[in-house]
Scaffold this motif. Sequence first.
Motif, PDB file in Angstrom:
ATOM      1  N   MET A   1      -0.069  -0.915  35.389  1.00  0.00           N
ATOM      2  CA  MET A   1       1.030  -0.057  34.962  1.00  0.00           C
ATOM      3  C   MET A   1       1.519  -0.457  33.578  1.00  0.00           C
ATOM      4  O   MET A   1       1.741  -1.639  33.317  1.00  0.00           O
ATOM      5  CB  MET A   1       2.200  -0.159  35.953  1.00  0.00           C
ATOM      6  CG  MET A   1       3.403   0.700  35.600  1.00  0.00           C
ATOM      7  SD  MET A   1       4.725   0.557  36.832  1.00  0.00           S
ATOM      8  CE  MET A   1       5.152  -1.175  36.668  1.00  0.00           C
ATOM      9  N   LYS A   2       1.660   0.533  32.695  1.00  0.00           N
ATOM     10  CA  LYS A   2       2.163   0.304  31.355  1.00  0.00           C
ATOM     11  C   LYS A   2       3.495   1.024  31.170  1.00  0.00           C
ATOM     12  O   LYS A   2       3.734   2.064  31.779  1.00  0.00           O
ATOM     13  CB  LYS A   2       1.165   0.791  30.303  1.00  0.00           C
ATOM     14  CG  LYS A   2      -0.169   0.042  30.319  1.00  0.00           C
ATOM     15  CD  LYS A   2       0.027  -1.412  29.942  1.00  0.00           C
ATOM     16  CE  LYS A   2      -1.294  -2.155  29.915  1.00  0.00           C
ATOM     17  NZ  LYS A   2      -1.115  -3.591  29.574  1.00  0.00           N
ATOM     18  N   THR A  47       7.554  -8.921  34.399  1.00  0.00           N
ATOM     19  CA  THR A  47       7.014  -7.578  34.612  1.00  0.00           C
ATOM     20  C   THR A  47       6.969  -6.798  33.309  1.00  0.00           C
ATOM     21  O   THR A  47       6.005  -6.078  33.027  1.00  0.00           O
ATOM     22  CB  THR A  47       7.856  -6.819  35.651  1.00  0.00           C
ATOM     23  OG1 THR A  47       7.925  -7.584  36.858  1.00  0.00           O
ATOM     24  CG2 THR A  47       7.263  -5.454  35.955  1.00  0.00           C
ATOM     25  N   ALA A  51       3.643  -5.224  31.549  1.00  0.00           N
ATOM     26  CA  ALA A  51       3.581  -3.780  31.311  1.00  0.00           C
ATOM     27  C   ALA A  51       3.465  -3.437  29.827  1.00  0.00           C
ATOM     28  O   ALA A  51       3.331  -2.264  29.481  1.00  0.00           O
ATOM     29  CB  ALA A  51       4.814  -3.103  31.903  1.00  0.00           C
ATOM     30  N   GLU A 250       1.100   7.158  36.164  1.00  0.00           N
ATOM     31  CA  GLU A 250       1.003   5.717  35.904  1.00  0.00           C
ATOM     32  C   GLU A 250       0.749   5.426  34.430  1.00  0.00           C
ATOM     33  O   GLU A 250       1.129   4.378  33.922  1.00  0.00           O
ATOM     34  CB  GLU A 250      -0.114   5.106  36.755  1.00  0.00           C
ATOM     35  CG  GLU A 250      -0.120   3.583  36.695  1.00  0.00           C
ATOM     36  CD  GLU A 250      -1.134   2.989  37.634  1.00  0.00           C
ATOM     37  OE1 GLU A 250      -0.725   2.257  38.548  1.00  0.00           O
ATOM     38  OE2 GLU A 250      -2.327   3.256  37.455  1.00  0.00           O
ATOM     39  N   LEU A 256      10.562   1.025  32.339  1.00  0.00           N
ATOM     40  CA  LEU A 256      10.943   0.275  33.522  1.00  0.00           C
ATOM     41  C   LEU A 256      12.468   0.256  33.517  1.00  0.00           C
ATOM     42  O   LEU A 256      13.075   0.117  32.451  1.00  0.00           O
ATOM     43  CB  LEU A 256      10.402  -1.148  33.468  1.00  0.00           C
ATOM     44  CG  LEU A 256       8.880  -1.318  33.529  1.00  0.00           C
ATOM     45  CD1 LEU A 256       8.514  -2.765  33.233  1.00  0.00           C
ATOM     46  CD2 LEU A 256       8.351  -0.893  34.891  1.00  0.00           C
ATOM     47  N   THR A 266      11.218   2.540  38.601  1.00  0.00           N
ATOM     48  CA  THR A 266      10.495   3.366  37.629  1.00  0.00           C
ATOM     49  C   THR A 266      11.115   4.758  37.512  1.00  0.00           C
ATOM     50  O   THR A 266      10.716   5.532  36.646  1.00  0.00           O
ATOM     51  CB  THR A 266       9.008   3.514  37.997  1.00  0.00           C
ATOM     52  OG1 THR A 266       8.893   4.101  39.304  1.00  0.00           O
ATOM     53  CG2 THR A 266       8.310   2.162  37.982  1.00  0.00           C
TER      54      THR A 266
END
Length: 276
Positions: A1-2, A47, A51, A250, A256, A266
């Motif tokens: 996930m980016k 995270t 990402a 995705e 985020l 998200t």
Amino acid sequence: MKANNLTISVPFNGCDKNCPYCVSRMTGYIKSDAGLMKRNLKKVHHTADIAGVSSVLITGKGEPLLGYENLLWLISEFCDFSCELQTNGIYLNNNRDSVKELAETGLNVIAFSIDDLNTFKDYHGLFQAVRENGLLTRVTLNITNNIPENTDFNDLISIAENHFVDQLSLRNIVIPNNIDLEKPEVSKTADWIKLNVNPELYPKLVDDLKTAVKKSGFLIRELPYGAKLYDYSGISVTFFDYCVQDAHTEDDIRSLIFQEDGHLYTNWNSIASRLF
């Protein structure tokens, strides 16, 4: 996930502007838990790094500057990122010395969310103070019927040039997906949008923007979630077709979202989107 950025919601402490199109009224409020926010800080950092987050946007379900101490704490915790604050500007316009403290804490950009062209004049001195303290001024213009129907993109650029604005964004005011219209406050806000947002003005201004940059501007970069940033007359300009992240794939996550309950999401209006 980016993800393009990490958005952080300062624990709610009210708001000093009663915007009738307020997104928070439609997506709802949650109970703050500063303790859980602190416990999850390292996980959020980790995270965000995984990402590929390049910037942090600090906002709130209310006005983030009304929770000033929490705001300073969050800026200091994430000052290793390019850090931007989203505000209506009322508090800062009355407390301009705070601009210096925000800059020294690690803030880089102040994004002013406004919906009236007269506000540029009211904030002229504030925008000047932001520039003098080495910060960038972004103005996100919410396109409602408060903006005169005959306004064109060159009008906005001229105003921005004369008021120390570095970045100008046009934001379409729309009703988010997946909201509960049975709730009176949600229904009231949605009805206001239907009655007070000219559906033709935002597309017209975007068309003006595209025509203008095609003639004498150029594309700076395209962000992964689709937004394009242009240089026009030395000002960064862009536009957003929606005003809250409530859907994505995705590959095109805009943000985020570290909400004030201490969980990472998200989507703004989906409990099920929690990552932890």
